[in-house]
Design a protein around this motif. Structure first.
Motif, PDB file in Angstrom:
ATOM      1  N   ILE A 186      -2.175 -24.082  -2.392  1.00 10.82           N
ATOM      2  CA  ILE A 186      -2.405 -22.638  -2.293  1.00 10.82           C
ATOM      3  C   ILE A 186      -1.262 -21.930  -1.586  1.00 10.82           C
ATOM      4  N   TRP A 187      -0.822 -22.446  -0.417  1.00 12.29           N
ATOM      5  CA  TRP A 187       0.124 -21.647   0.357  1.00 12.29           C
ATOM      6  C   TRP A 187       1.494 -21.537  -0.310  1.00 12.29           C
ATOM      7  N   PRO A 188       2.051 -22.621  -0.946  1.00  7.38           N
ATOM      8  CA  PRO A 188       3.304 -22.387  -1.660  1.00  7.38           C
ATOM      9  C   PRO A 188       3.145 -21.431  -2.844  1.00  7.38           C
ATOM     10  N   LEU A 189       2.005 -21.550  -3.547  1.00 13.49           N
ATOM     11  CA  LEU A 189       1.752 -20.629  -4.659  1.00 13.49           C
ATOM     12  C   LEU A 189       1.648 -19.190  -4.173  1.00 13.49           C
ATOM     13  N   TYR A 190       0.954 -18.999  -3.049  1.00 11.96           N
ATOM     14  CA  TYR A 190       0.801 -17.653  -2.490  1.00 11.96           C
ATOM     15  C   TYR A 190       2.162 -17.058  -2.133  1.00 11.96           C
ATOM     16  N   LEU A 191       2.979 -17.835  -1.445  1.00 15.93           N
ATOM     17  CA  LEU A 191       4.311 -17.341  -1.080  1.00 15.93           C
ATOM     18  C   LEU A 191       5.174 -17.101  -2.318  1.00 15.93           C
ATOM     19  N   GLU A 192       5.051 -17.981  -3.291  1.00 11.88           N
ATOM     20  CA  GLU A 192       5.818 -17.832  -4.523  1.00 11.88           C
ATOM     21  C   GLU A 192       5.459 -16.532  -5.246  1.00 11.88           C
ATOM     22  N   LEU A 193       4.159 -16.284  -5.373  1.00  9.99           N
ATOM     23  CA  LEU A 193       3.708 -15.054  -6.028  1.00  9.99           C
ATOM     24  C   LEU A 193       4.105 -13.824  -5.217  1.00  9.99           C
TER      25      LEU A 193
END
Length: 455
Positions: A16-23
């Protein structure tokens, strides 16, 4: 499964957290681009937004490949079928070449007619059309990046993908500022400068993804892999990807219909819509990241036959996603007056924007509800119900409601936000009903049985 390229045990939070930062990085670039474009006036800000939305709508076609590949890859990896997963990954690369090239060409050739269909105001059209053509040139690179990133995430390499995205967006921002505003001997190219910076950054992303494919996954595409369309692998991808893409395309088309309503309300309404949508994207991201992470982990669990664990994970993810997204939406609404002033000094636009941000609390909680469950259903193999039920809601509530409330009842932009919220909550409730009644279980069991003999 062990050895080079083997994926670790799937867990939700590390995804979740890498995806959140990526988005978030992607949205930040859009916000900065909108703010820089708005320095040339609200017409330029509106041109940036409407051309960007059209390019995003065409980008959704890549979901035909990306959504299907993600589910098929995670199911095969969960079942221990690494060779079949690699074959699917290479198949997605060739399919992306054809889809990315075709959509980019459509942008270049049909920019003016597409923008005219959206009732783009006359003062905005001359700025938006050339900008859309330039954005089209980057769509092939975007397609490759999207496919390669989806493969990395399916292998639970979200942090590696995040590093590529950071490098790509940092390059885009670093080049956008001097190219859009002018710097030293460089002239101010405005919207064209943003598009040129986009092209360079996406080329960098493809290079970095190829490097990571080789080092992390031991995947090294041959020349033919860039254009080949292997039937067996793509059939499995399209079985999931076509319904998933159809749902996304239906949403985009219905959203474009609501954007056509905004075009009838005038340039000021279009600018307001553009600015609020940019701020809303920052709220949407946690729910979107949670939904993507749930899809990846549920796919692994279905491939491994751990269906009870998949059910528990979905329920836990739903609670966290709703709490965080609602909290973020409230925080953004409270900061609304300050956030809107990042884009404009027009007090009427600021006042309407703040009003819409309060309505966003209802929109984004419903959107998170919908995204998390629909992605979980797709990961189990239950891909057709979401598109059938979702499309009906989007046509009647999102598209029809936008026209009925925005124009018919004269509510203007607030009417659109009421339609957005009603559509998200209705779709979310329909998907949740499907999940709690265990209608997805036969699809998940069939998927596991199909994979087990080859595991």
């Amino acid at each position: 499964m062990s050895g080079p390229g083997a994926a670790p045990r799937p867990r939700l939070l590390p995804l979740i957290w890498p995806l959140y930062l990526e988005l978030w990085l992607g949205v930040a670039v859009g916000i900065v681009g909108t703010a820089l474009a708005a320095r040339g006036g609200d017409a330029a800000g509106g041109a940036f937004a409407i051309a960007h939305q059209l390019a995003a709508m065409l980008f959704v076609l890549f979901r035909i490949i990306g959504a299907g590949a993600s589910v098929v890859l995670t199911q095969r990896l969960g079942a221990g079928q690494r060779d079949q997963a690699d074959a699917v990954a290479l198949a997605t690369l060739g399919a992306s070449t054809w889809l990315g090239g075709g959509t980019g060409l459509a942008c270049v050739l049909f920019a003016h007619p597409l923008l005219t269909l959206l009732n783009t105001p006359p003062e905005v059209l001359p700025l938006a059309a050339p900008f859309l053509r330039l954005l089209g040139a980057s769509l092939l690179l975007d397609a490759w990046n999207a496919s390669m990133a989806a493969v990395m995430r399916s292998h639970l390499r979200a942090r590696d993908t995040l590093m590529v995205i950071v490098a790509m967006h940092a390059t885009h921002l670093a080049l956008s500022l001097p190219l859009m505003l002018g710097w030293g001997p460089l002239p101010a190219w405005g919207l064209s400068g943003f598009a040129l910076a986009l092209l360079v950054s996406r080329a960098l992303g493809v290079g970095l993804h190829l490097l990571l494919w080789g080092r992390r996954l031991q995947l090294r595409p041959r020349a033919a892999d860039w254009w080949r369309l292997p039937r067996a692998e793509l059939a499995a991808v399209l079985h999931i990807g076509l319904p998933g893409a159809a749902e996304n395309i239906a949403w985009r088309l219905c959203f474009m219909a609501s954007l056509a309503v905004v075009g009838l309300l005038g340039a000021a309404a279009l600018a307001t819509h553009a600015y609020v949508m940019q701020v809303m994207m920052g709220v949407l991201l946690f729910g979107a990241a949670t939904g993507i992470a749930v899809e990846i982990v549920v796919g692994h669990l279905v491939g491994a036959g751990r269906l009870r664990e998949a059910d528990r994970l979905l329920r836990r993810a739903m609670g966290v996603g709703l709490a965080v997204s609602t909290g973020l939406a409230l925080a953004v609404a409270l900061a609304g007056p300050w956030l809107m002033r990042l884009f404009t000094r027009d007090e009427a636009i600021i006042a309407m924007g703040v009003r819409l941000l309060w309505l966003t609390v209802a929109v984004e909680s419903g959107r998170t509800f919908n995204l998390v469950v629909i992605n979980a259903l797709r990961a189990t193999g239950d891909a057709r119900y979401p598109v059938m039920a979702g499309t009906a809601s989007m046509l009647v509530v999102l598209a029809g409601g936008s026209w009925a409330l925005g124009i018919g009842l004269g509510w203007g932009l607030p009417g659109l936000w009421v339609a957005y919220a009603a559509d998200e909550w209705l779709r979310g409730l329909l998907m949740w009903r499907r999940w709690v009644r265990l209608r997805w279980v036969p699809y998940a069991r069939a998927t596991h049985r199909r994979l087990r003999p080859a595991a």
